[in-house]
Design a protein around this motif. Structure first.
Motif, PDB file in Angstrom:
ATOM      1  N   UNK A 167       0.854  -1.187   0.000  1.00  0.00           N
ATOM      2  CA  UNK A 167       0.000   0.000   0.000  1.00  0.00           C
ATOM      3  C   UNK A 167       0.888   1.234   0.000  1.00  0.00           C
ATOM      4  N   UNK A 168       0.684   2.090  -0.984  1.00  0.00           N
ATOM      5  CA  UNK A 168       1.392   3.368  -1.046  1.00  0.00           C
ATOM      6  C   UNK A 168       0.586   4.362  -0.224  1.00  0.00           C
ATOM      7  N   UNK A 169       0.882   4.417   1.074  1.00  0.00           N
ATOM      8  CA  UNK A 169       0.037   5.188   1.995  1.00  0.00           C
ATOM      9  C   UNK A 169       0.037   6.673   1.665  1.00  0.00           C
ATOM     10  N   UNK A 170       1.191   7.222   1.300  1.00  0.00           N
ATOM     11  CA  UNK A 170       1.242   8.658   1.037  1.00  0.00           C
ATOM     12  C   UNK A 170       0.429   9.048  -0.190  1.00  0.00           C
ATOM     13  N   UNK A 171       0.151   8.102  -1.081  1.00  0.00           N
ATOM     14  CA  UNK A 171      -0.651   8.396  -2.272  1.00  0.00           C
ATOM     15  C   UNK A 171      -2.144   8.269  -2.012  1.00  0.00           C
ATOM     16  N   UNK A 172      -2.539   8.004  -0.770  1.00  0.00           N
ATOM     17  CA  UNK A 172      -3.952   7.853  -0.448  1.00  0.00           C
ATOM     18  C   UNK A 172      -4.662   9.190  -0.623  1.00  0.00           C
ATOM     19  N   UNK A 173      -5.790   9.167  -1.300  1.00  0.00           N
ATOM     20  CA  UNK A 173      -6.601  10.365  -1.497  1.00  0.00           C
ATOM     21  C   UNK A 173      -7.958  10.175  -0.834  1.00  0.00           C
ATOM     22  N   UNK A 174      -8.469  11.252  -0.284  1.00  0.00           N
ATOM     23  CA  UNK A 174      -9.743  11.218   0.425  1.00  0.00           C
ATOM     24  C   UNK A 174     -10.659  12.258  -0.212  1.00  0.00           C
ATOM     25  N   UNK A 175     -11.845  11.824  -0.586  1.00  0.00           N
ATOM     26  CA  UNK A 175     -12.823  12.708  -1.228  1.00  0.00           C
ATOM     27  C   UNK A 175     -14.055  12.774  -0.338  1.00  0.00           C
ATOM     28  N   UNK A 176     -14.496  13.980  -0.072  1.00  0.00           N
ATOM     29  CA  UNK A 176     -15.660  14.201   0.787  1.00  0.00           C
ATOM     30  C   UNK A 176     -16.826  14.663  -0.081  1.00  0.00           C
ATOM     31  N   UNK A 177     -17.904  13.937  -0.013  1.00  0.00           N
ATOM     32  CA  UNK A 177     -19.101  14.317  -0.755  1.00  0.00           C
ATOM     33  C   UNK A 177     -19.468  13.305  -1.817  1.00  0.00           C
ATOM     34  N   UNK A 178     -20.581  13.607  -2.496  1.00  0.00           N
ATOM     35  CA  UNK A 178     -21.053  12.727  -3.552  1.00  0.00           C
ATOM     36  C   UNK A 178     -20.181  12.890  -4.788  1.00  0.00           C
TER      37      UNK A 178
ATOM     38  N   UNK B 284      -4.051   3.134  -2.971  1.00  0.00           N
ATOM     39  CA  UNK B 284      -3.212   2.632  -4.062  1.00  0.00           C
ATOM     40  C   UNK B 284      -2.571   1.318  -3.639  1.00  0.00           C
ATOM     41  N   UNK B 285      -2.952   0.249  -4.292  1.00  0.00           N
ATOM     42  CA  UNK B 285      -2.386  -1.073  -4.039  1.00  0.00           C
ATOM     43  C   UNK B 285      -1.379  -1.398  -5.138  1.00  0.00           C
ATOM     44  N   UNK B 286      -0.299  -2.034  -4.725  1.00  0.00           N
ATOM     45  CA  UNK B 286       0.710  -2.480  -5.698  1.00  0.00           C
ATOM     46  C   UNK B 286       1.048  -3.936  -5.425  1.00  0.00           C
TER      47      UNK B 286
ATOM     48  N   UNK C 269       2.433  -7.694 -10.863  1.00  0.00           N
ATOM     49  CA  UNK C 269       3.136  -6.410 -10.814  1.00  0.00           C
ATOM     50  C   UNK C 269       2.223  -5.255 -11.213  1.00  0.00           C
ATOM     51  N   UNK C 270       0.991  -5.328 -10.837  1.00  0.00           N
ATOM     52  CA  UNK C 270       0.014  -4.309 -11.200  1.00  0.00           C
ATOM     53  C   UNK C 270      -0.179  -3.329 -10.047  1.00  0.00           C
ATOM     54  N   UNK C 271      -0.336  -2.080 -10.405  1.00  0.00           N
ATOM     55  CA  UNK C 271      -0.718  -1.040  -9.443  1.00  0.00           C
ATOM     56  C   UNK C 271      -2.176  -0.658  -9.712  1.00  0.00           C
ATOM     57  N   UNK C 272      -3.001  -0.802  -8.714  1.00  0.00           N
ATOM     58  CA  UNK C 272      -4.432  -0.639  -8.909  1.00  0.00           C
ATOM     59  C   UNK C 272      -5.011   0.193  -7.782  1.00  0.00           C
ATOM     60  N   UNK C 273      -5.995   0.992  -8.141  1.00  0.00           N
ATOM     61  CA  UNK C 273      -6.645   1.868  -7.171  1.00  0.00           C
ATOM     62  C   UNK C 273      -7.958   1.250  -6.723  1.00  0.00           C
ATOM     63  N   UNK C 274      -8.207   1.350  -5.438  1.00  0.00           N
ATOM     64  CA  UNK C 274      -9.474   0.884  -4.860  1.00  0.00           C
ATOM     65  C   UNK C 274     -10.134   2.071  -4.174  1.00  0.00           C
TER      66      UNK C 274
END
Length: 1462
Positions: free
Chosen positions: A687-698, A777-779, A846-851
């Motif tokens: 997990x690339x923790x620093x690349x974590x993004x947080x979105x508030x709202x719809x 971000x999962x790698x 070796x895939x980087x994927x976003x959840x």
């Protein structure tokens, strides 16, 4: 090589000691068994002498014997020619039983930047490939006290040497004496002695027994009478002993009294037990024998799982797929056997402790007995035999009196060259008879060696070596070479260097010629210790490595480990070789079944290979550590090791990585089954923790039919620092507009999406009942796919009223927090926060994927997003769905559930001096939102919004505002980066157009009235105020009805758009602002973003200029002003027809100004490539004040567009805003007036008199063909005329790159303000008024005087001094073409002063001498500001030529005149 507890000399001396046999009667055995010991075991702790002994050599020299130890053993007649499997198992168990204690403090060996942990002392060294060796560290390295010990190796070596079988080629382990032990309770003790003596003679001389072997035929017999003090009869024992002394001599017998302890009186007395440490080997041997009886044959290669590794497999070769997953079949070591091997009490053998019937006095009696036997029996016996052998050898060979004196002659002149052993005549098949002289020399050498006469022993060994080599008796020769080298090393004072080549030759002979690895191993152990003592670690390591072979894994493992220690103890430590050989040793330990030692070796090597970039070696070590730890019932350590394999970027093949993953999952599952209280951490995926993004709202709603939703913020958008600053600036404008122009101190810009580049120092605010989307971000670092299932967020929630205070304990605050860890484990939903679960999440190799994981909070409080929870499985291609099915039980076994925490490190602090000196990081709060009460939510939709416009094109669109929440909203505002692009219109001037959009293609966006253009018609004027239009700032209030949108309500408003004046693609940003009707909540407002891209194409180019009119003021139109100005407008079509435009039509030209207005169009005419419009406008005083604007419309068609209404007036005020006067306080104004120079005053006055402040609005229509339909587009272009005489354009001038200027180090003195004469020439406006033609009878009068009026107008707001000189004669080319023979008559020079804006008329007279065309514009007018120096005086520019026609009248006859009079 590891440091031993003993010194090298002590170790070698203890390896070869005099052997003494023991024969006991049954009654004597019974007496000793009271102490749980036999007689040999009883003597063993006391066999080392504490005092010195003495013997005389054949040369009658006294030889001191120090620290002598004897070996006492029971007589065993079973054959023991070589190492049996039972003996090998004994050695295996000895090594297994000696383990480093767990939990003890380990010391650190530092080599380079490697810290090697050992369970002993510490050595600090430096690796050669990292840094140079230091002298101080070399001293530490050379010290024997600073190396790590390996007690298991010492135990192995001791037991190995003691278990050496007796050999025919040497006599060192042959028995020299025999103790005959009889109890005093025997009926006739002397008869028992006789029986035992006969038994010993039969064993030695009958030939029926090959073992034990005896040193000499006449073996020393020593008679011991054993008396049990607990049974009494001491007088009888004394009498028997006196008889024995008479029979055997006082030096050949001894009375040993023991068992003096009485349990009734001394039950609490603690007697030491010195026997336990000497009895391990015997008990282990008996234990292994018993285990072999119960289980059958047992291989030394370890358990079944270890035996699968073939001998041919390379130790660094990773397991293939065939052996992957084999942890299912690995069997652990027998716990009972391991317990027995490690338990000292079980090793003691017993039903009770040893020596229970002995007192400390009995210990002294035994010690005294050994000393008496050695000094009075054994040493004299050895001395006598040395003399006898010496005499025999001298007499047989005819040599000198003694061999001792002869050796000086034999070997004084130099060394005799040795014979090679490459081609021996015979190997070890040659056997000498017992009476052979060569064996007698060897016997004498061995006797001398045993009593520490090393010089004589070396001479004998050297002599025997020559004889054996000459006879090609290689086994005998190798033994002589071995002992000669050892004797040379042990000689006091070291008269000769250690002959290491002797040892090398002996080892090679034992191993290659005689095929005797046991003797070769003994020789290597001795030589390695000697080389190590001489700091020859490289030679010792080479020797030990040569001794490794495939016949014994245990021996190879121990020797490889010692070789590794040699490398680390070198002057320049070879850390990499140390680690490599530790790996090899661990591999051989593993094959030998020594899993604990194998694990230890791999762990020590891992300290070197870790984080060095050797990923393949690191993977192998971690994999082996994981397997060994799991086999040894340490699953936690196994999980840690496997985690290292999976988290590091591995270069293994996909097959190998799949095997690693399956092993890890199996081990992990066994750990989880034992501890299910808390979900453990999983290593995969990364997990690339620093690349974590947080979105508030719809999330953004997509377009619905013709409606286009506002773009707002999306996770699909990339973060841009400049864009973020732009949005923040717009929001500041909106907040300031809502708070009376002041931005509150607590203002924080709205951040809907947080990432690593945003400001995350404060807790973000989220709204209840609105989702929180976390993008993780999962790698996948592996080359095999991973299947994740039931993926969700792990959170902790603290209610708003339950915020933990500082006074509360940790337990209380923890009890108030609510978490979903148990709910996710049990599958129970939570009412506080709804957690979304992703059922299936597949990751390729070796895939980087976003959840994107969602949370929906329902209550207010503090929410902490802790991490993610999921099921992990190894998925092959196409099996991802099968892993989630309940029917696949085989695959379900490999599915494990765990968690990973999201730990985000904040930005590094760099504010204070401490922050700069240290590495400190701030807080990152993006995962810790504060949940606030529900807020209103607005959505914005756009209808008929274009994507392409012509420059200046006006288009009407519609915008819809929808309140989709449960609360009312108000205070709608919008700010934009292009405020001149759109307008909502003015409520007072907006035409009554339908609100709902229609499809009328040619419906004009302007407010029009029908009119008919008349030739010479004047402009229609409208007086408006700027306040009637929308705000002139960048913030615009949205005019919704009532100012409030109720829940569920929506409204549509017209939106007029105007294409940008510059061509190209324009990014236009809107920021909509609204508030809640409920005040006092944490979130004061909300914003909504929208970004559009407009492609602007060329349309028209408008150039305009103005010049002063020469029309006299009293001829001004309608007498409305004091003067007029001519305005010239040039319109050019610059469209490239790319947008399908066929032609443009100029519909109307309008003006807007507070002082000027267009009056009429003089003469519109077609020009080449464009249109040229000269207009005439006049100046008048403001009617409605300074804030009133006059809009004048000159329509060129049959309809008039009201330019003062929406949208024409709106775009004028938003696009051509006049510059606001700067406000300065009194102090600054006084200061500036003091510092003003006269030149600057003149410049300001001149500038003001040339100001025009007239805005031209050109309204056009374009006919466009699109999809076989003709469309009519409308637009308007603005030109701002600010100065008379300067041309202005509707196109934005392109900025040219500034040239690089030279760097100046001295400030230049500012040059004085140089006023252009063209500027000062505009102070005075002159006009000549005269008749165009004048007829004069020159025949009657030769002089013609014509009156001319000169009008002077002061254009400035300051008094002006004027000088008029009529004596000037023009020399311009224009004046030369006409007659210049006229003159001014009367006063030819005037000096006047004109008041501000004053108009003065002077009457002049021009005198002509003949008819013709004359230019009257010859007066020179000089003007200067009053109270200024002559330097400011300048000539006023002459107007256009003033031509007058002078005609000559014909004179009629007098009669004609009279006739006329009649």
């Amino acid at each position: 090589m590891a440091q031993c507890v003993q010194s090298v000399q002590e170790f070698v001396q203890d390896s070869f000691v005099p052997m003494v046999a023991v024969l006991c009667s049954e009654e004597a055995e019974r007496v000793t068994r009271k102490n749980n010991l036999n007689f040999a075991e009883l003597l063993r702790p006391f066999c080392r002498l504490t005092s010195e002994g003495h013997i005389r050599d054949p040369n009658n020299q006294v030889q001191v014997v120090k620290n002598l130890r004897i070996c006492v053993n029971n007589v065993v007649t079973s054959p023991n020619t070589a190492f049996s499997p039972a003996q090998r198992r004994v050695l295996n168990e000895v090594v297994l039983s000696c383990q480093p204690q767990e939990g003890t403090a380990t010391n650190v060996i530092t080599a380079g930047d490697c810290d090697l942990n050992f369970s002993d002392h510490s050595l600090k060294a430096s690796a050669p490939w990292y840094s140079a060796w230091k002298e101080t560290l070399s001293e530490v390295s050379a010290s024997k006290h600073y190396t790590a010990t390996t007690p298991w190796f010492e135990a192995y070596r001791e037991n190995f040497l003691q278990s050496m079988p007796a050999s025919e080629h040497e006599f060192l382990n042959h028995y020299l004496a025999c103790l005959l032990v009889v109890s005093s309770t025997e009926t006739v003790p002397v008869e028992q002695f006789l029986k035992l003596s006969q038994e010993q003679h039969r064993i030695q001389h009958s030939g029926d027994y090959t073992n034990p072997k005896w040193f000499i035929p006449n073996t020393l017999k020593y008679y011991v009478l054993l008396h049990d003090m607990s049974e009494g009869g001491e007088q009888r024992a004394d009498s028997v002993y006196e008889d024995m002394k008479q029979r055997y001599g006082h030096q050949g017998c001894y009375l040993l009294k023991m068992n003096s302890r009485t349990f009734s009186a001394e039950e609490d007395e603690q007697i030491p037990d010195p026997w336990s440490q000497y009895l391990h080997r015997n008990n282990l041997q008996s234990q292994v024998s018993a285990a072999a009886t119960d289980r059958g044959p047992v291989s030394c290669q370890g358990s079944q799982g270890e035996a699968s590794n073939s001998l041919e497999s390379h130790p660094l070769q990773l397991d293939t797929a065939s052996s992957s997953g084999s942890l299912h079949t690995l069997s652990a070591v027998n716990p009972e056997l391991k317990k027995g091997a490690r338990d000292p009490e079980s090793l003691a053998g017993g039903a009770g402790s040893h020596g229970a019937s002995l007192t400390l006095n009995d210990h002294d009696h035994i010690r005294q007995f050994i000393q008496e036997f050695t000094f009075r029996g054994l040493l004299p016996h050895i001395e006598k035999n040395i003399r006898q052998l010496n005499d025999q050898l001298v007499s047989r060979k005819g040599l000198s009196r003694s061999l001792f004196t002869a050796t000086k002659k034999w070997f004084g002149g130099g060394k005799v060259p040795e014979k090679g052993i490459s081609e021996p005549k015979s190997t070890c098949g040659l056997l000498y008879p017992p009476e052979a002289p060569e064996l007698q020399i060897r016997k004498m050498a061995d006797l001398c060696f045993l009593v520490q006469h090393y010089e004589l022993a070396y001479s004998c060994y050297h002599t025997a070596k020559k004889d054996f080599l000459s006879d090609q008796a290689m086994l005998y020769a190798a033994g002589a070479l071995e002992m000669a080298a050892v004797s040379a090393f042990l000689q006091a004072g070291a008269p000769r260097p250690y002959p290491a080549h002797y040892m090398d030759t002996a080892i090679q002979t034992y191993r290659d010629v005689c095929k005797n690895m046991v003797l070769a191993e003994r020789c290597a152990l001795l030589s390695a210790e000697i080389l190590k003592s001489q700091v020859k670690y490289s030679d010792a390591a080479t020797l030990l490595i040569k001794m490794t072979s495939e016949d014994s894994d245990l021996r190879s493992a121990l020797l490889l480990e010692q070789a590794a220690h040699c490398f680390i103890n070198m002057r320049n430590p070879m850390v990499r070789k140390f680690a490599f050989h530790m790996i090899l040793a661990g591999h051989r330990f593993s094959k030998a079944g020594q899993r604990r030692h194998a694990l230890r070796c791999y762990c020590q090597a891992m300290q070197v290979y870790k984080e060095r970039g050797w990923s393949l070696a690191e993977d192998h070590i971690n994999f082996t550590i994981g397997r060994q730890s799991f086999t040894l019932s340490h699953p936690e350590n196994a999980v840690t090791a496997f985690r290292q394999i999976l988290t590091n970027d591995s270069r293994q093949t996909a097959t190998q990585q799949g095997a690693f993953l399956r092993e890890y999952l199996y081990v992990y599952k066994s750990v989880v089954l034992g501890n299910e209280d808390r979900l453990p951490q999983l290593p995969l995926p990364c997990i690339h923790s620093s690349a974590t993004r947080v979105y508030f709202g719809h999330e953004r709603r997509l377009a619905e039919g013709e409606k286009q939703a506002a773009t707002h913020v999306s996770l699909d958008q990339e973060y841009d620092q400049d864009l973020a600053a732009m949005w923040c600036h717009l929001e500041e404008q909106l907040v300031a507009a809502a708070n009376r122009g002041i931005v509150p101190a607590t203002f924080q810009p709205t951040q809907c999406c947080l990432n690593s580049q945003t400001d995350n120092l404060r807790f973000p605010l989220a709204v209840a009942e609105e989702p929180i989307i976390v993008e993780v971000t999962f790698r996948n670092p592996l080359k095999v796919p991973l299947a994740l299932s039931n993926l969700s967020l792990l959170w902790r929630f603290t209610a708003e009223g339950a915020t933990p205070s500082e006074e509360k304990t940790t337990e209380e605050s923890a009890g108030e927090a609510v978490t979903n860890e148990e709910a996710l484990t049990e599958g129970v939903s939570n009412d506080v926060v709804t957690t979304e679960i992703i059922l299936e999440f597949l990751m390729g190799p070796e895939e980087t994927k976003l959840a994107r994981l969602r949370l929906l909070p329902h209550s207010t409080g503090q929410l902490n997003i802790v991490g993610v929870v999921y099921n992990l499985a190894a998925a092959s291609s196409g099996e991802g769905a099968l892993l989630l099915s309940t029917g696949q039980q085989a695959l379900e076994v490999m599915v494990v559930r765990g968690r990973q925490d999201l730990k985000i490190q904040g930005p590094r602090l760099n504010q204070t001096k401490e922050d700069k000196m240290l590495v400190r990081h701030g807080q990152d709060r993006r995962l810790d939102p504060i949940i606030t009460p529900p807020m209103p939510l607005m959505e914005v939709f756009f209808l008929q919004f274009p994507t392409a416009l012509l420059c200046g094109e006006i288009r009407k669109a519609y915008v819809e505002f929808c309140n989709v929440s449960g609360g009312a909203l108000c205070g709608l505002r919008v700010a934009s980066t292009h405020p001149d692009f759109f307008t909502f219109g003015s409520q007072t001037t907006t035409p009554l157009t339908p609100v709902s959009p229609t499809s009328a293609e040619n419906c004009s966006a302007y407010k029009t009235t029908a009119t008919t253009r008349q030739p010479g018609s004047v402009a229609s004027e409208t007086l408006v105020s700027a306040k009637d239009f929308s705000q002139l700032s960048g913030v615009m209030e949205i005019p919704i009805e009532g100012g409030t949108l109720q829940p569920g309500e929506s409204t549509q408003l017209p939106l007029w758009l105007r294409g940008p004046d510059q061509e190209g693609v324009h990014e236009i940003n809107f920021l909509f602002y609204y508030e809640s009707t409920t005040k006092g909540i944490k979130i004061s407002h909300r914003v909504l973003r929208h970004t559009v891209f407009i492609c602007a194409s060329r349309s028209l180019s408008v150039q305009a200029s103005a010049c002063r009119s020469s029309v006299p003021p009293h001829h001004s139109v309608d007498e409305k002003g004091s003067g007029g100005t001519l305005v010239f407008v040039d319109v050019e079509n610059i469209n490239t027809s790319e947008a399908g435009v066929r032609e443009f039509h100029i519909i109307q030209v309008s003006s807007s100004s507070r002082h000027w207005c267009l009056h009429k169009c003089i003469n519109p005419a077609n020009d080449k490539g464009g249109l040229h419009f000269p207009f005439y406008c006049f100046c008048r005083s403001s009617v409605g004040g300074a804030e009133k604007y006059t809009f004048a419309d000159l329509n060129l068609g049959n309809e008039r567009i009201i330019s003062s209404s929406t949208p024409c007036g709106d775009f004028f005020f938003r696009g051509c805003r006049p510059p606001q006067p700067q406000r300065v306080d009194g102090t600054s104004s006084r200061t500036s007036s003091t510092n003003k120079s006269p030149a600057s005053d003149i410049s300001n006055i001149v500038r003001k008199c040339n100001e025009l402040d007239l805005n031209i609005i050109v309204i056009w229509k374009a006919y466009v063909v699109e999809d076989n339909k003709q469309l009519i587009l409308e637009g308007q272009l603005h030109v701002a005329l600010q100065t008379i005489g300067k041309e202005a354009s509707s196109l934005t001038p392109k900025e040219e790159a500034q040239e690089m200027a030279l760097l100046k180090f001295k400030a230049e003195v500012p040059a004085p303000v140089a006023l252009l004469s063209a500027e000062l020439s505009q102070l005075i406006k002159t006009n000549l008024h005269y008749p165009e033609t004048y007829t004069h009878p020159f025949v009657q009068e030769s002089l013609c005087v014509v009156p001319v009026t000169l009008t002077l107008s002061n254009c400035s707001s300051a008094p002006v001094d004027v000088l008029i000189d009529l004596r000037h004669k023009s020399s311009s080319p224009e004046s030369l073409e006409v007659h210049s023979s006229f003159t001014w008559v009367g006063q030819t020079q005037y000096k006047l002063q004109l008041k501000p804006l004053e108009v003065l008329c002077l009457t002049l007279r021009a005198c002509f001498l003949q008819a013709g065309v004359y230019n009257l514009n010859t007066p020179r007018v000089f003007a200067k500001l009053a109270e200024q120096g002559a330097m400011c005086e300048t000539s006023q520019q002459a107007a256009s030529p003033a031509l007058i026609i002078i005609n000559s009248a014909r004179v009629q006859p007098q009669g004609d005149v009279l006739g006329l009079l009649d």
